[in-house]
Design a protein around this motif. Structure first.
Motif, PDB file in Angstrom:
ATOM      1  N   ALA A  79       0.720  -1.189  -0.075  1.00 58.10           N
ATOM      2  CA  ALA A  79       0.174   0.013   0.108  1.00 58.10           C
ATOM      3  C   ALA A  79       1.012   1.216  -0.049  1.00 58.10           C
ATOM      4  O   ALA A  79       0.699   2.164  -0.735  1.00 58.10           O
ATOM      5  CB  ALA A  79      -0.845  -0.034   1.236  1.00 58.10           C
ATOM      6  N   ASP A  80       1.853   1.055   0.864  1.00 53.71           N
ATOM      7  CA  ASP A  80       2.793   2.419   0.820  1.00 53.71           C
ATOM      8  C   ASP A  80       3.682   2.495  -0.482  1.00 53.71           C
ATOM      9  O   ASP A  80       3.640   3.753  -0.898  1.00 53.71           O
ATOM     10  CB  ASP A  80       3.911   2.380   2.136  1.00 53.71           C
ATOM     11  CG  ASP A  80       3.197   2.457   3.199  1.00 53.71           C
ATOM     12  OD1 ASP A  80       1.937   3.023   3.338  1.00 53.71           O
ATOM     13  OD2 ASP A  80       3.836   2.276   4.388  1.00 53.71           O
ATOM     14  N   GLY A 131       0.969   4.066  -2.550  1.00 47.43           N
ATOM     15  CA  GLY A 131       0.818   5.182  -2.150  1.00 47.43           C
ATOM     16  C   GLY A 131       1.711   6.342  -2.746  1.00 47.43           C
ATOM     17  O   GLY A 131       1.373   7.519  -2.892  1.00 47.43           O
ATOM     18  N   VAL A 147      -2.632   6.650   3.042  1.00 47.37           N
ATOM     19  CA  VAL A 147      -2.937   5.366   3.447  1.00 47.37           C
ATOM     20  C   VAL A 147      -3.459   5.149   4.918  1.00 47.37           C
ATOM     21  O   VAL A 147      -2.540   5.520   5.348  1.00 47.37           O
ATOM     22  CB  VAL A 147      -1.526   4.436   3.002  1.00 47.37           C
ATOM     23  CG1 VAL A 147      -1.756   3.111   3.320  1.00 47.37           C
ATOM     24  CG2 VAL A 147      -0.963   4.645   1.722  1.00 47.37           C
TER      25      VAL A 147
END
Length: 145
Positions: free
Chosen positions: A19-20, A23, A30
């Motif tokens: 996700a990071d 992102g 996030v």
């Protein structure tokens, strides 16, 4: 474009790392489901929903969060997961659509997995997601933008 990524990452941080990475490419906020309200979701042009896979399903906190969103929301969404095994996206792919999102794509990456019997042998997919997995996540995110 304003982007939000809602993820649940509880075991080894695999999903949060993915996700990071996404992102960073998308300039996204996030968060975990408890860190955002249904009203806030409406402020975003694109929303990602992701978690690790637990007993062949997305994490219950994420599923319940999406189920609790108001219908007719609109906007675009994507779904992603990490797992030691291949991911079945079917049920989670349908949830955002039931809330009015247009599902634009899905992504999955292998992740270190120590689910029940796998723990006895030290788990599988050690070191995953690795640099190549995170590069694939960034490429996926670039295609969304």
């Amino acid at each position: 474009m304003k982007v939000l990524i809602v993820c649940v990452s509880v075991s080894h941080g695999n999903t949060r790392r993915v996700a990071d990475a996404m992102g960073a490419v998308l300039g996204a906020r996030v968060v975990e489901p408890e860190e955002v309200t249904a009203a806030e979701i409406g402020e975003y042009d694109l929303v990602g929903f992701g978690s690790g896979i637990f007993s062949m399903a997305f994490h219950p906190r994420l599923r319940e969060f999406v189920r609790g969103l108001p219908e007719g929301r609109g906007g675009r969404a994507f779904v992603f997961a990490t797992s030691g095994f291949p991911v079945v996206m079917g049920p989670m792919k349908r949830l955002p659509g039931r809330k009015g999102f247009e599902l634009v794509d899905t992504f999955s990456a292998r992740g270190f997995d120590t689910f029940a019997p796998l723990k006895l042998v030290g788990g599988i997919r050690k070191g995953r997601p690795d640099a190549a997995d995170l590069a694939a996540a960034r490429a996926f995110a670039m295609a969304l933008g």
